[in-house]
Motif scaffolding. Structure first.
Motif, PDB file in Angstrom:
ATOM      1  N   LYS A   2      67.088  -2.364 -47.599  1.00  0.00           N
ATOM      2  CA  LYS A   2      67.092  -0.927 -47.200  1.00  0.00           C
ATOM      3  C   LYS A   2      66.113   0.215 -45.985  1.00  0.00           C
ATOM      4  O   LYS A   2      66.515   0.274 -44.674  1.00  0.00           O
ATOM      5  N   HIS A   3      65.011  -0.520 -45.889  1.00  0.00           N
ATOM      6  CA  HIS A   3      64.593  -0.602 -44.731  1.00  0.00           C
ATOM      7  C   HIS A   3      64.663  -1.495 -43.722  1.00  0.00           C
ATOM      8  O   HIS A   3      63.975  -0.306 -42.264  1.00  0.00           O
ATOM      9  N   ARG A   6      67.928   0.748 -42.258  1.00  0.00           N
ATOM     10  CA  ARG A   6      67.534   2.390 -41.457  1.00  0.00           C
ATOM     11  C   ARG A   6      67.055   1.261 -40.174  1.00  0.00           C
ATOM     12  O   ARG A   6      67.125   2.374 -39.250  1.00  0.00           O
ATOM     13  N   TRP A 139      60.301   9.622 -40.866  1.00  0.00           N
ATOM     14  CA  TRP A 139      60.668   9.609 -42.613  1.00  0.00           C
ATOM     15  C   TRP A 139      59.347   8.570 -42.510  1.00  0.00           C
ATOM     16  O   TRP A 139      58.399   7.932 -42.655  1.00  0.00           O
ATOM     17  N   ASP A 141      58.946   6.377 -46.441  1.00  0.00           N
ATOM     18  CA  ASP A 141      59.924   6.410 -47.484  1.00  0.00           C
ATOM     19  C   ASP A 141      61.638   6.848 -47.220  1.00  0.00           C
ATOM     20  O   ASP A 141      61.358   6.683 -46.404  1.00  0.00           O
ATOM     21  N   ASP A 142      61.357   7.672 -48.559  1.00  0.00           N
ATOM     22  CA  ASP A 142      62.198   8.750 -48.693  1.00  0.00           C
ATOM     23  C   ASP A 142      62.727  10.316 -47.552  1.00  0.00           C
ATOM     24  O   ASP A 142      63.464  11.170 -47.693  1.00  0.00           O
ATOM     25  N   GLU A 143      60.751  10.687 -47.628  1.00  0.00           N
ATOM     26  CA  GLU A 143      60.961  11.872 -47.305  1.00  0.00           C
ATOM     27  C   GLU A 143      61.064  11.901 -45.564  1.00  0.00           C
ATOM     28  O   GLU A 143      60.016  11.328 -44.732  1.00  0.00           O
ATOM     29  N   GLY A 144      61.677  13.033 -45.326  1.00  0.00           N
ATOM     30  CA  GLY A 144      61.847  13.463 -43.487  1.00  0.00           C
ATOM     31  C   GLY A 144      61.340  14.108 -43.390  1.00  0.00           C
ATOM     32  O   GLY A 144      61.134  15.635 -43.740  1.00  0.00           O
TER      33      GLY A 144
END
Length: 458
Positions: A2-3, A6, A139, A141-144
């Motif tokens: 996933k990383h 991205r 970002w 992790d999943d926080e942007g």
């Protein structure tokens, strides 16, 4: 995975920006590749952060560094020292200020406008400091969250298009929290994309002749004749010459360049534009009718003569090659017989019905008239136009004027008679030479006549 996906997405966006605009003619692109370090510590006063710039160089204590290629940039020079840049970066966060973090994944996508001080310090020098300002999105992790960015960087150019780059950028997070941070980076920058329209290896912005292939020693301009003078400065670009004559040759070696030399293959005098004067009378040989015998320019370089033996010296003779009379300045005088001969030809000049356009079958007669006129170069001839009485007076007058003018125009424009030597006038039906009561008489009255200007009735 996933990383990685991205990061690949960020990379594709960054590299894709190269095609967002058409490549500028003289403003090259630049790509950069390198590593980055993220530091959350020296950006505040509350734990887990220190005071602004506190322990700014605490590499071991606070810097997060991913030991691999972790930053890509694409930039485009805009002009006047300004550039635009897009950057994508990735990192692993295990130090969040003064505390440990749980191995967070960091992604950044930023855009900035930069200003280079290179030209102010030393144009085209190797030391290139710059400031940047812009914004982006980060970002964890999943926080942007969005950021406003400001930075200072240095390019060290080892060649014209390769530089080692270091940069420190402050990223202020618009969301509340502890996400404002410094991001430091180092890497290699490669400039490319300069336009070379003529393909001579010299970019257009440095090419003084960008549309014509040339040589480096002439700043991209050609030297077609190989004489060491660039075509743009060469008065004779297709013929090898010397700097003394602005790239032109002096074939006869008389000190007068060929373009200004009226006799380029024969050595002559500067005063006579490079032409010789064998008899030293001030008249160049090519115009001297007596090149081996001195004479005045007024007599074409000859001693005063009377070539046509008419009693008028050539210097005063307006027709030196044709015998004439003193009363007519050495030119022949027109006799009654000549006028009659001219009018025999003029009787055969035909016009289209009711018009002033001359029929083609009349051209031969007009040419014969001009030949006779040329035998009397000092005489002014008068073309008269006449009509019969049919039609209105006004129409006949206008028609006679235009027909006489048509004959004059033909003699001047087609046969080369000097315009000052031919006049014309129309007299309508006012000067008949026969009765207008019969067809035969009217035909005689429709005529063009030639007379002498000085003798014509006013």
């Amino acid at each position: 995975m996933k990383h990685l996906s991205r990061f690949l997405l960020v990379t594709m966006v960054v590299l894709g920006c190269k095609t967002m605009q058409a490549q500028s003619k003289d403003n090259p692109w630049a790509i950069g590749i390198g590593v980055n370090a993220v530091d959350f510590y020296p950006v505040g006063e509350d734990a887990p952060q220190g005071g602004m710039f506190e322990n700014y160089f605490g590499v071991d204590e606070h810097w997060n560094i991913l030991p691999s290629v972790s930053k890509l940039t694409v930039g485009r020079y805009i002009g006047a020292g300004f550039s635009g840049e897009i950057a994508g970066s990735i990192n692993r966060i295990d130090k969040f200020g003064d505390i440990s973090a749980d191995d967070l994944t960091y992604y950044g996508l930023d855009a900035a406008a930069t200003y280079s001080f290179r030209d102010l310090i030393n144009e085209s020098g190797w030391f290139d400091p710059y400031l940047s300002v812009g914004g982006g999105y980060t970002w964890l992790d999943d926080e942007g969250f969005g950021t406003g960015n400001a930075g200072l960087g240095f390019n060290f150019w080892f060649t014209d298009n390769i530089a080692f780059t270091v940069e420190s950028k402050y990223k202020y997070a618009f969301d509340e929290g502890y996400n404002k941070h410094f991001q430091h980076s180092a890497g290699i920058k490669i400039a490319f994309g300069g336009t070379d329209t003529d393909g001579d290896g010299i970019y257009d912005d440095e090419d003084e002749c960008p549309e014509v292939a040339g040589l480096k020693e002439f700043n991209g301009c050609p030297d077609s004749d190989g004489d060491g003078i660039a075509d743009k400065d060469d008065a004779c670009p297709d013929v090898a010459g010397s700097a003394e004559f602005n790239g032109c040759a002096d074939t006869d070696g008389d000190g007068v360049a060929d373009p200004q030399d009226e006799c380029p293959n024969v050595a002559g005098l500067k005063a006579l534009n490079g032409c010789p004067d064998a008899d030293n009378d001030g008249v160049k040989d090519s115009e001297d009718k007596c090149p081996q015998e001195a004479g005045p320019a007024a007599n074409n370089g000859c001693p005063y003569l009377d070539a046509d033996n008419d009693g008028v010296l050539d210097k005063d003779d307006q027709c030196p090659e044709v015998a004439g009379t003193k009363a007519n300045n050495g030119c022949p005088e027109v006799t009654v017989e000549i006028i009659n001969e001219l009018n025999e030809y003029s009787k055969t000049i035909l016009f289209d019905l009711g018009k002033s356009s001359i029929r083609k079958e009349s051209y031969e007669a007009l040419d014969a008239i001009s030949e006779i006129m040329n035998e009397y170069p000092s005489t002014v001839f008068h073309i008269e136009g006449h009509t019969d009485s049919q039609g209105s007076d006004a129409f006949n007058l206008k028609l006679s004027q235009s027909r006489a003018a048509s004959v004059r125009k033909y003699l001047v424009e087609e046969d080369g008679i000097d315009a000052s030597r031919v006049t014309s006038e129309g007299y309508g039906e006012s000067r008949p030479i026969a009765t207008n009561k019969t067809a035969a008489g009217r035909q005689q009255n429709r005529r063009v006549e030639v007379s002498l200007e000085k003798n014509r009735e006013k």
